[in-house]
Design a protein around this motif. Structure first.
Motif, short mmCIF file in Angstrom:
data_model
loop_
_atom_site.label_atom_id
_atom_site.label_comp_id
_atom_site.label_asym_id
_atom_site.label_seq_id
_atom_site.Cartn_x
_atom_site.Cartn_y
_atom_site.Cartn_z
N TRP A 108 41.24 15.09 46.42
CA TRP A 108 40.51 14.23 47.36
C TRP A 108 40.95 12.80 47.19
O TRP A 108 40.97 12.26 46.08
N THR A 109 41.34 12.19 48.30
CA THR A 109 41.62 10.76 48.36
C THR A 109 40.69 10.19 49.41
O THR A 109 40.85 10.48 50.60
N PRO A 110 39.67 9.42 49.00
CA PRO A 110 38.73 8.88 49.99
C PRO A 110 39.46 8.02 51.02
O PRO A 110 40.35 7.23 50.66
N PRO A 111 39.12 8.17 52.31
CA PRO A 111 39.76 7.33 53.33
C PRO A 111 39.38 5.86 53.13
O PRO A 111 38.35 5.54 52.53
N SER A 112 40.22 4.98 53.67
CA SER A 112 40.00 3.54 53.49
C SER A 112 38.63 3.10 54.02
O SER A 112 37.98 2.24 53.42
N GLN A 113 38.17 3.72 55.12
CA GLN A 113 36.86 3.36 55.67
C GLN A 113 35.75 3.65 54.65
O GLN A 113 34.80 2.89 54.51
N MET A 114 35.87 4.77 53.95
CA MET A 114 34.87 5.14 52.96
C MET A 114 34.95 4.21 51.75
O MET A 114 33.93 3.80 51.20
N LEU A 115 36.16 3.85 51.36
CA LEU A 115 36.33 2.95 50.21
C LEU A 115 35.76 1.56 50.51
O LEU A 115 35.24 0.90 49.61
N ARG A 116 35.82 1.13 51.77
CA ARG A 116 35.21 -0.16 52.12
C ARG A 116 33.69 -0.11 51.96
O ARG A 116 33.07 -1.07 51.52
N ARG A 117 33.11 1.04 52.33
CA ARG A 117 31.65 1.21 52.17
C ARG A 117 31.26 1.45 50.73
O ARG A 117 30.19 1.06 50.30
N ARG A 118 32.13 2.14 50.01
CA ARG A 118 31.82 2.54 48.63
C ARG A 118 32.98 2.21 47.69
O ARG A 118 33.75 3.10 47.28
N PRO A 119 33.16 0.93 47.35
CA PRO A 119 34.28 0.55 46.48
C PRO A 119 34.22 1.16 45.08
O PRO A 119 35.21 1.14 44.36
N ASP A 120 33.08 1.74 44.71
CA ASP A 120 32.92 2.36 43.39
C ASP A 120 33.59 3.73 43.30
O ASP A 120 33.75 4.28 42.21
N GLY A 127 41.87 18.37 42.30
CA GLY A 127 40.93 19.44 42.59
C GLY A 127 40.30 20.00 41.33
O GLY A 127 40.87 19.92 40.25
N GLY A 128 39.11 20.55 41.47
CA GLY A 128 38.41 21.15 40.34
C GLY A 128 36.91 21.11 40.56
O GLY A 128 36.43 20.59 41.57
N PRO A 129 36.15 21.65 39.62
CA PRO A 129 34.70 21.75 39.78
C PRO A 129 33.98 20.42 39.99
O PRO A 129 32.91 20.40 40.59
N ASP A 130 34.54 19.31 39.51
CA ASP A 130 33.88 18.01 39.68
C ASP A 130 34.27 17.31 40.97
O ASP A 130 33.71 16.27 41.31
N ASN A 131 35.25 17.84 41.69
CA ASN A 131 35.72 17.22 42.92
C ASN A 131 34.70 17.44 44.04
O ASN A 131 34.21 18.55 44.22
N PRO A 132 34.37 16.39 44.81
CA PRO A 132 33.37 16.55 45.88
C PRO A 132 33.78 17.49 47.01
O PRO A 132 32.92 17.89 47.80
N LEU A 133 35.06 17.88 47.11
CA LEU A 133 35.46 18.83 48.15
C LEU A 133 35.23 20.27 47.74
O LEU A 133 35.40 21.19 48.54
N GLY A 134 34.83 20.50 46.50
CA GLY A 134 34.49 21.84 46.06
C GLY A 134 35.67 22.78 45.96
O GLY A 134 36.83 22.36 45.80
N HIS A 148 34.17 21.91 53.90
CA HIS A 148 34.55 22.03 52.48
C HIS A 148 33.37 22.43 51.62
O HIS A 148 32.22 22.39 52.02
N GLY A 149 33.69 22.81 50.40
CA GLY A 149 32.67 23.15 49.42
C GLY A 149 32.00 21.89 48.91
O GLY A 149 32.31 20.77 49.33
N SER A 150 31.07 22.09 48.01
CA SER A 150 30.35 20.94 47.46
C SER A 150 29.89 21.26 46.05
O SER A 150 29.50 22.38 45.75
N ASN A 151 29.94 20.24 45.19
CA ASN A 151 29.38 20.38 43.85
C ASN A 151 27.95 19.84 43.82
O ASN A 151 27.39 19.61 42.76
N GLU A 152 27.37 19.65 45.02
CA GLU A 152 25.99 19.20 45.17
C GLU A 152 25.26 20.15 46.13
O GLU A 152 24.98 19.81 47.27
N VAL A 168 27.89 25.42 50.18
CA VAL A 168 27.93 25.80 48.78
C VAL A 168 29.25 26.51 48.54
O VAL A 168 29.84 27.10 49.45
N ASN A 169 29.74 26.45 47.31
CA ASN A 169 31.08 26.97 47.03
C ASN A 169 31.24 28.46 47.34
O ASN A 169 32.26 28.86 47.86
#
Length: 189
Positions: A108-120, A127-134, A148-152, A168-169
């Motif tokens: 996962w590479t967050p898009p630039s628009q998302m990084l502007r909203r969430r610089p953190d 990829g892996g169990p901690d990745n937000p794309l699941g 996509h899947g989700s770890n949430e 869910v995964n």
């Protein structure tokens, strides 16, 4: 029978306690015990076959953002229904696309628009169990959006994403195995 049940419960408890991803067939020895996935109903919204009269080709995906459900057309009268998380206010969209790519344990590479909203956010995650794309991702045309899947799993049935559709995964693995690149996806907002 009781002894077998005790052995299975003990093994599952040990696996969960060690952090093994139960929805990952490569890490979960009980994955095939349930016919290729965890039993439906392990997420907050059970996967189920429903009556769905339609004129769509089998394999078409219908996403109803208001219902927060995804339907995979099986035939002219039935669909598999999955619970999904959808875009929050201001991030919902509609239209027709095709699945342009499928990936297992996607990076996962967050898009630039998302990084502007969430610089953190991290600039890239493997990829892996901690990745937000699941566990799996299906890319929608040339858009930035995916199914996509989700770890949430607690976000399923909620409007919390930036426009992607979360599952869910075990459900995203099930869907991934049923659809092909080129399948039509209709998003009804």
């Amino acid at each position: 029978m009781t002894r077998l049940f005790t052995v299975i419960v003990t093994a599952v408890t040990l696996l969960v306690g060690t952090g093994v991803a139960m929805a990952d067939p490569e890490m979960n020895p009980f994955f095939n015990l349930f016919g290729g996935g965890a039993p439906s109903g392990t997420g907050p919204i059970p996967r189920t076959t429903v009556s769905f009269p339609n004129n769509y080709a089998p394999g078409t995906i219908i996403i109803n953002t208001r219902e927060r459900r995804l339907y995979l057309i099986q035939n002219s009268s039935q669909a598999l229904r999955y619970g999904i998380g959808v875009g929050r206010d201001g991030f919902r969209w509609g239209g027709v696309h095709r699945i342009s790519a499928k990936k297992e344990w996607p990076s996962w590479t967050p898009p630039s628009q998302m990084l502007r909203r969430r610089p953190d956010l991290p600039r890239h995650m493997v990829g892996g169990p901690d990745n937000p794309l699941g566990a799996r991702a299906m890319y929608l045309g040339s858009t930035l959006y995916r199914i996509h899947g989700s770890n949430e799993p607690e976000t399923i049935g909620q409007a919390v994403s930036s426009g992607c559709f979360r599952m869910v995964n075990d459900d995203v693995i099930d869907l991934y195995n049923r659809v092909h690149v080129g399948a039509t996806v209709i998003v009804k907002n």
